[in-house]
Design a protein around this motif. Structure first.
Motif, mmCIF file in Angstrom:
data_model
loop_
_atom_site.group_PDB
_atom_site.id
_atom_site.type_symbol
_atom_site.label_atom_id
_atom_site.label_comp_id
_atom_site.label_asym_id
_atom_site.label_seq_id
_atom_site.Cartn_x
_atom_site.Cartn_y
_atom_site.Cartn_z
ATOM 1 N N TRP A 363 5.054 -47.585 -3.550
ATOM 2 C CA TRP A 363 4.576 -47.221 -4.868
ATOM 3 C C TRP A 363 3.643 -46.024 -4.753
ATOM 4 O O TRP A 363 2.891 -45.887 -3.803
ATOM 5 N N HIS A 364 3.685 -45.190 -5.774
ATOM 6 C CA HIS A 364 2.853 -43.983 -5.773
ATOM 7 C C HIS A 364 1.967 -43.982 -7.013
ATOM 8 O O HIS A 364 2.448 -44.166 -8.135
ATOM 9 N N CYS A 365 0.674 -43.807 -6.812
ATOM 10 C CA CYS A 365 -0.291 -43.795 -7.916
ATOM 11 C C CYS A 365 -0.494 -42.357 -8.385
ATOM 12 O O CYS A 365 -0.837 -41.474 -7.591
ATOM 13 N N THR A 366 -0.261 -42.118 -9.682
ATOM 14 C CA THR A 366 -0.412 -40.755 -10.223
ATOM 15 C C THR A 366 -1.706 -40.581 -11.010
ATOM 16 O O THR A 366 -2.196 -39.467 -11.183
ATOM 17 N N GLU A 367 -2.274 -41.672 -11.513
ATOM 18 C CA GLU A 367 -3.514 -41.593 -12.293
ATOM 19 C C GLU A 367 -4.207 -42.949 -12.239
ATOM 20 O O GLU A 367 -3.552 -43.985 -12.187
#
Length: 790
Positions: A363-367
């Motif tokens: 998973w990638h956190c963008t904000e």
């Protein structure tokens, strides 16, 4: 998963060479961290006092006119001053060593790596990392920010946190309430804003001390009385009695010296200092000495649940998927893991989730939206491994969901069991949208179990026995907080109050606070308002806490108590820090304060009784135009046996009596009648002796009879003050009586103190008058207690 909050590569901080160059130029944050007075201040405060000056002048006068035994009071003052200095130095050593243990160490980035350093080791240009609850120790400029919100209310009075972006200024003394980041130090040392404020107010005297204020008030009145009395005495002895000037001076000094309750100031300082040392052994850092007294006067203790009644850690006990969400449990676990990994500085709740669901890979956190005590939720925008993306919120169900939602019934049942519940919900709005909680889609309930402190129940029971009201004030759900408090047998826990329904007016809020004992969903600003509302009702309020949401209330409370593991901001504003994080240490602090106040009140009566009878005798001598009945050595002996030595033991004895206000009034209501009775009985015997004795040795016989009377009445006052009796108190009173008998029995001591009882008739008459005075004292003591209750 990438961590958006720590772009360490872009700002590696200073190099070791740059740090060394700045240290060489003196660009260091060299403001000393002080929890006590300096050695110079301690010596100056104990030596250069108003009454040491008065006594010192009188001592020098006696050295001139002689003999030396009439100057014994001067050596007592030297000994008292030395004892005061030694005890304060002991307290300073304890305070300073504990302050080093409790001192926060900011994280600076040097050579690209985070390093913890002491506050005094920060140099100009250092890159300092920030996280929730951390205090800004120097002025600077923001370089990195990830939802960084800073509370500047302690400096500017602005209640709302300020969202900081790169380039914004940061003031020392402010603290982080949400998010994280890093800033560059632009002002260090005494140039920093907080350091300039600190220069204006010493930590040593911030807390109001009724004890010290009352003693100062008494000493001021005594000073005013001494000048006219001294003039009257010297004229009376020179002009009326026609003594030679040396004898007149000796008699004048004898009349003035006992008016000065110099030992009272010493014993107060010693009692405070020994209290600090005793508490230091129990890992309690008293950052301001009078705080010991303040906590003893507290009648309401406001407790933050987390970290006080419960331990900091939590455990996830259950994950409940909500039917309407139709989500897969494995998917929800991954979302929770990703949410946990998105926050570089998780709070206790999120840490429990991280421990339970560590798998957030892919998973990638963008904000991110950092957790805030005011919002009561956090959030993150995530990109999943299968192109699944969306924004998620994690927080209080009753804040994220509209009132009446079906899931809230389930939440309430869990809260009633003392469990903490967080809601995971999806939102279609941007995280920065003020209405981000509107229309959320609830997905799952995360059930957390809080660990109760094993010593919390006993501590609450102690406060109940001591008639101190405990108010649990928490940001958590009211029902959940009430269930936790009920497990600890707190009275009133069965009726928790949701703080969102509390009236805004101070008077109405105070009434609600008096009725209730448990309050949930309290915002940081509300905690501050609640403290103020309680104070408006005349309560002395202590506030305990360890989180950044407690700072405002800790600052406004009469006494702030922080846990040692709490945020740096809470430790900075608290007067007492429990370094071992044990809530069970609070009774020790309360008991120590009660010992100090109760005992000083007790011995102050002894000292001021002496002041009253000294003033009365001086006035009677001037009005009746008779020689002053005593030499300085007589009153030095009496003061030592009936006040000085016993007061030292009584001041350090155990005392669980609850501290009460109006120190001066409470002391004077007993000291005034006791001093009047002692003075009248003594002067009566002296007048009888003047008519009975004649010849060359008449003055010595008259003085000896008066001294015997004053000693017997004073020892009776001591016997009253020493109650309730224990074996050592009885031994103390008897030992003082035996000491006087020794002086009367040994010839060289008789000669040294100029005491010799002549005949049997008048000495026994003196004993009889002293007994009558003692009986009158007993009646007066009881009458005053009924007529003028404390």
């Amino acid at each position: 998963m990438s961590d958006p909050a720590v772009p360490a590569v872009s700002h590696p901080g200073l190099t070791a060479t740059e740090v060394a160059a700045r240290v060489a130029r003196g660009e260091v944050n060299d403001v000393p961290v002080r929890s006590s007075r300096s050695i110079t201040e301690i010596v100056r405060a104990n030596v250069f006092t108003r009454f040491n000056a008065i006594i010192g002048v009188l001592f020098l006068i006696i050295l001139v006119v002689g003999p030396i035994q009439d100057g014994l009071f001067g050596f007592v003052i030297v000994a008292n001053t030395a004892i005061g200095i030694v005890q304060e130095l002991r307290a300073k050593k304890t305070l300073d060593s504990l302050a080093v243990i409790g001192e926060a160490k900011p994280t600076v980035r040097r050579d690209g790596a985070p390093t913890s350093v002491r506050t005094g080791e920060i140099v100009l240009g250092d890159l300092i990392e920030l996280g929730p609850g951390e205090k800004c120790v120097v002025d600077g400029e923001v370089r990195e920010a990830d939802g960084l919100e800073i509370d500047e209310s302690l400096l500017t009075g602005e209640a709302d946190p300020v969202l900081k972006k790169p380039g914004d200024a940061v003031m020392s003394g402010s603290f982080v309430v949400a998010g994280g980041g890093a800033y560059t130090a632009t002002k260090v040392g005494r140039e920093a804003y907080a350091a300039q404020l600190a220069e204006e107010a010493s930590r040593f005297t911030l807390v109001h001390s009724e004890l010290r204020t009352g003693i100062s008030q008494i000493l001021k009145y005594v000073t005013w009385m001494m000048v006219p009395v001294a003039i009257g005495l010297i004229l009376s002895q020179l002009v009326v009695q026609r003594h030679d000037w040396k004898e007149a001076v000796r008699r004048m000094v004898a009349g003035i010296v006992p008016m000065v309750p110099e030992g009272l100031v010493l014993l107060t300082s010693v009692a405070f200092a020994i209290g600090v040392v005793r508490l230091g052994r129990k890992q309690c850092l008293v950052q301001e000495l009078p705080a010991i007294e303040g906590l003893a006067r507290v009648d309401v203790v406001c407790l933050d649940k987390t970290g006080t009644l419960t331990e900091g850690g939590m455990d996830v006990t259950e994950l409940r998927l909500l039917p309407a969400a139709r989500a897969d449990e494995g998917y929800v676990r991954q979302v929770l893991g990703a949410l946990g990994a998105s926050d570089p500085r998780p709070n206790a709740s999120l840490q429990a989730i991280i421990d339970a669901y560590p798998d957030g890979s892919g998973w990638h956190c963008t904000e991110t939206l950092p957790f805030s005590s005011a919002r009561k939720y956090s959030g993150a925008s995530l990109d999943g491994p299968d192109a699944e993306s969306g924004s998620w919120l994690l927080g209080a169900p009753d804040v994220l969901l509209p009132e009446g939602h079906t899931a809230l019934g389930e939440v309430e049942d869990l809260n009633a069991q003392g469990l903490r519940v967080l809601l995971l919900a999806r939102t279609e709005r941007e995280l920065g949208d003020p209405g981000v909680t509107q229309g959320v889609r609830p997905t799952a309930l995360v059930v957390l179990e809080q660990r109760l402190r094993t010593d919390a129940a006993d501590t609450l029971r102690y406060f109940a026995e001591q008639h101190v009201s405990a108010k649990v004030i928490s940001g958590d759900n009211a029902v959940s907080v009430g269930a936790v408090a009920a497990k600890l047998a707190l009275t009133g826990a069965e009726s928790p109050v949701d703080a969102r329904r509390l009236p805004a007016g101070r008077g109405e809020m105070a009434e609600a606070l008096d009725r209730g004992a448990v309050f949930g969903r309290v915002t940081p600003q509300q905690k501050r308002d609640m403290v103020g509302a309680l104070q408006s009702r005349g309560h002395t309020v202590a506030m305990t806490g360890d989180g950044v949401n407690d700072v405002l209330a800790l600052k406004d409370a009469d006494i702030g108590v922080s846990m040692g593991s709490g945020s740096e901001a809470t430790r900075a504003v608290a007067q007492i820090v429990l370094l071992d994080n044990s809530f069970a240490s609070l009774p020790s602090v309360v008991a120590e304060g009660r010992r100090v106040i109760g005992n000083i009140t007790r011995v102050a009566t002894l000292f001021l009784t002496k002041t009253v009878y000294s003033v009365l005798l001086a006035i009677l001598v001037v009005c009746t135009r008779v020689p002053y009945p005593f030499l300085p050595r007589h009153l030095t002996l009496l003061s030592t046996l009936t006040i000085g030595v016993p007061a030292f033991f009584l001041a350090l004895a155990p005392n669980k009596e609850r501290a009460r206000p109006h120190f001066v009034r409470r002391v004077m209501r007993y000291a005034l009648p006791a001093g009047l009775i002692a003075g009248l009985a003594t002067f009566g015997v002296y007048v009888l002796a003047r008519g009975y004795y004649s010849g060359a040795d008449a003055l010595g016989a008259q003085t000896s009879a008066a001294t015997l009377t004053l000693f017997l009445v004073s020892i009776w006052v001591l016997a009253i003050i020493a109650r309730p009796y224990t074996w050592w108190r009885v031994v103390l009173v008897l030992a003082m009586g035996a000491g006087f008998l020794v002086v009367l029995a040994i010839p060289w001591l008789q000669q040294f103190f100029a005491l010799k009882l002549v005949g049997t008739t008048l000495p026994w008459a003196a004993v009889g008058i002293a007994v009558v005075a003692g009986v009158v004292l007993e009646f007066a003591w009881r009458w005053v207690g009924r007529k003028f209750p404390a």
